[in-house]
Scaffold this active site. Structure first.
Site, short mmCIF file in Angstrom:
data_model
loop_
_atom_site.label_atom_id
_atom_site.label_comp_id
_atom_site.label_asym_id
_atom_site.label_seq_id
_atom_site.Cartn_x
_atom_site.Cartn_y
_atom_site.Cartn_z
N THR A 50 0.83 -1.21 0.00
CA THR A 50 0.00 0.00 0.00
C THR A 50 0.86 1.26 0.00
O THR A 50 0.44 2.30 -0.50
CB THR A 50 -0.94 -0.01 1.22
OG1 THR A 50 -1.68 -1.23 1.21
CG2 THR A 50 -1.92 1.16 1.18
N TYR A 138 4.14 -12.95 4.80
CA TYR A 138 3.04 -12.29 4.09
C TYR A 138 2.77 -13.09 2.82
O TYR A 138 3.60 -13.15 1.92
CB TYR A 138 3.43 -10.84 3.77
CG TYR A 138 2.40 -10.02 3.04
CD1 TYR A 138 1.08 -10.43 2.87
CD2 TYR A 138 2.77 -8.78 2.50
CE1 TYR A 138 0.16 -9.65 2.20
CE2 TYR A 138 1.85 -7.99 1.82
CZ TYR A 138 0.55 -8.42 1.67
OH TYR A 138 -0.36 -7.64 1.00
N LYS A 167 0.57 -12.68 7.68
CA LYS A 167 -0.51 -11.87 7.13
C LYS A 167 -1.06 -12.66 5.94
O LYS A 167 -0.37 -12.89 4.96
CB LYS A 167 0.02 -10.50 6.68
CG LYS A 167 -1.04 -9.64 5.98
CD LYS A 167 -0.43 -8.35 5.46
CE LYS A 167 -1.43 -7.57 4.62
NZ LYS A 167 -0.83 -6.34 4.03
#
Length: 297
Positions: A50, A138, A167
């Site tokens: 992000t 992740y 995650k």
């Protein structure tokens, strides 16, 4: 409950990186971080997907991590992005995060290379041995083309005391149960998808690493907090409110829509770095309508 479990029982914000004509807009970034902490966010994730990590220079990435640590001042856990599709670069990034004072690092699977599970183990083994920081794996196969198998996560956690959780952004609630079965109840699981935060928590995730919380931190915090105190009706009602917003904020590739939403509210420029492009006009209208509905809820 362990210290890490307590820290991750909540919302972590995958921070956007604001830009202006001079590069990174550090003043806007500072305001964003302060607003997140004021809303009760438990963790801050600079220099992730992000945050457009792929287009940040090493100096920019290091500066953003150091700035987040300084601003947080222990008020939030700083989980800095340290992923790369080159193991040596990921090691350098993890060491830079450690030098900057981050509390942990988030390490995405190598993208483009599409390594085997054996290749993933070699990658994470090398990173875990190169830093003392706690490492959150992740897994986001939609972006990287490879998924961390539950057995691989379990093997890594058994070998490395600093690999503590994952995650999970594969889009399937079954993955949480599969990971719990393989890794045990102490392995920390975080939803990597805002729209699935509540379903994931219902089967064992502790919280969410959120894009939506850049725009609506109080609401995301309220959703997760309601779940943890057993007020499932309130948590479901908040999920229903946030769901349409979450879908709108992914109408194009992240972080294009959320940066546009923040720009519409005057928090920063909506600028993104190439190869990303500004939000399409038709999609902007859809986003504005969703933001208006959310504001009028």
């Amino acid at each position: 409950m362990s210290t890490l479990s307590t820290a991750f029982s909540g919302v972590f914000t995958a921070l956007v990186t604001p830009f202006n004509e001079n590069g990174v807009d550090y003043a806007a970034f500072d305001r964003l971080v302060e607003s997140q902490i004021a809303a009760g966010i438990k963790g801050l994730v600079p220099v992730g997907t992000t945050g457009e990590a792929a287009t940040l220079s090493p100096d920019e990435a290091a500066a953003l991590v150091a700035r987040t640590v300084k601003l947080a001042r222990g008020r939030a856990f700083v989980l800095a992005g340290a992923g790369s599709n080159d193991t040596s670069h990921a090691i350098a990034a993890a060491r830079a995060c450690e030098a900057a004072g981050a509390d942990g690092c988030l390490v995405v699977t190598p993208y483009y290379n599409r390594p085997s599970q054996a290749g993933l183990e070699r990658h994470y083994d090398a990173i875990a041995e190169a830093t003392h920081l706690p490492i959150m794996l992740y897994s986001v196969p939609g972006r990287c083309g490879v998924e961390i198998a539950p057995e691989t996560a379990a093997s890594l956690a058994q070998r490395h005391s600093n690999i503590f959780g994952i995650k999970e952004a594969g889009g399937r609630a079954e993955r949480i149960s599969e990971l719990r079965a393989a890794c045990g109840p102490d392995f920390i699981l975080h939803s990597g998808d805002d729209a699935l935060a509540l379903p994931f928590m219902s089967v064992g995730a502790l919280g969410v690493t959120s894009v939506v919380s850049n725009y609506a931190p109080k609401e995301m915090v309220a959703l997760v907090d309601a779940w943890h105190r057993g007020d499932h009706a309130t948590s479901l009602a908040l999920h229903d409110q946030i769901f349409a917003l979450a879908k709108a904020l992914f109408i194009e590739g992240n972080p294009v829509p959320v940066k546009e939403a923040l720009a519409l509210r005057g928090q920063m420029s909506g600028s993104v770095r190439s190869p990303l492009a500004p939000l399409a006009i038709a999609n902007r209208a859809t986003l504005v309508a969703a933001l208006d509905r959310f504001a009028g809820r």
